[in-house]
Scaffold this motif. Sequence first.
Motif, short mmCIF file in Angstrom:
data_model
loop_
_atom_site.label_atom_id
_atom_site.label_comp_id
_atom_site.label_asym_id
_atom_site.label_seq_id
_atom_site.Cartn_x
_atom_site.Cartn_y
_atom_site.Cartn_z
N GLU A 19 1.72 7.24 -6.66
CA GLU A 19 0.70 8.24 -6.98
C GLU A 19 1.06 9.62 -6.44
O GLU A 19 0.35 10.60 -6.72
N ASN A 20 2.11 9.72 -5.65
CA ASN A 20 2.49 11.00 -5.03
C ASN A 20 3.99 11.27 -5.17
O ASN A 20 4.64 11.72 -4.23
N TRP A 31 0.94 4.10 -2.95
CA TRP A 31 0.69 5.50 -2.60
C TRP A 31 1.85 6.38 -3.08
O TRP A 31 1.63 7.48 -3.60
N PRO A 76 0.82 -1.24 0.00
CA PRO A 76 0.00 0.00 0.00
C PRO A 76 0.84 1.27 0.00
O PRO A 76 0.49 2.25 -0.67
N ARG A 136 3.86 7.12 8.25
CA ARG A 136 2.69 6.68 7.48
C ARG A 136 2.48 5.17 7.62
O ARG A 136 1.34 4.70 7.66
#
Length: 317
Positions: free
Chosen positions: A223-224, A220, A216, A237
Amino acid sequence: MLKTVAVVVIEDVAPFEFGVICEVFGIDRSDDGGPKFEFRVCGERPGEPVPTSIPGVALTPAYGLDGLEDADLVAVPAVAIRDEYPSAVVAAVQAAAARGATLLSVCSGAFLLGAAGLLDDRHCTTHWHHIGEFQERFPDAKVDPDVLFVDEGDIITSAGTAAGIDACLHLVRRELGSAVATVIARRMVVPPQRDGGQRQFVETPVPECTADSLQPILLWLQENLAEEHTVATLARRAQMSERTFARRFVAETGTTPHKWLSAQRVLHARTLLEETRLGIEEIARECGFGTAALLRHHFHRVVGVSPHDYRRTFAHA
């Protein structure tokens, strides 16, 4: 253009490595905008079961060795190492190479290519566990014991199972572009690209940890990429200590968070260079490098050419 893929199976073929090739090339991905290859499973005697390395499990090739004759790619999965390989199979692989087909081996499949004399004076690799035997049997091959895969243009050799995935996706990206490779990788839930020059295995013990996978976090991050990330912020995180997170990251990806991020940012830059008209400064910001100078530095280190030269070669019409 990569359209037809033939995979060669002989006795004691490894089902998982065979499955890697099937997963990348044998599944119709056209519903996601991906490719649909003509996929052939080939053996000496079509229609007859071929025993695999797992007792009680067999594969039945639908094609004979003539299925290699016009294939764009001939893939050789891992297979039990033996003193001699079937002469008809060796001859068929040699003929495919002679007419210009691309050859790809996964793990110990490199031994069959070596037996065919196709790796003499060529850079190549195989699973680290077999390096010593490989070098002894094929002293003229320039084997690299550390890397995940080696791309010699018409021959691609890869290390263990996961490295086979990397090599297959690398070939798709090389021949069909990053968008197609990303479609397949997303369906497989694997990173679109790991650099072939990464080491095959982690030299420190894999830590025991009952936490969930970092997948995960990796998704993430993809995407960032434009944001600034540190081990500290990523560890928070993931709800881990910085030390545990760094160790887990190396265990799961084979590299450090910084190197992994740099590789993903370069991969994203390649996609933007291929598919958009964004300027280099804007691409640098989109990818998280911040400045064009940093983008050029990391891009040339990983890809071997400048962003400008890459776009000139690979940008979509």
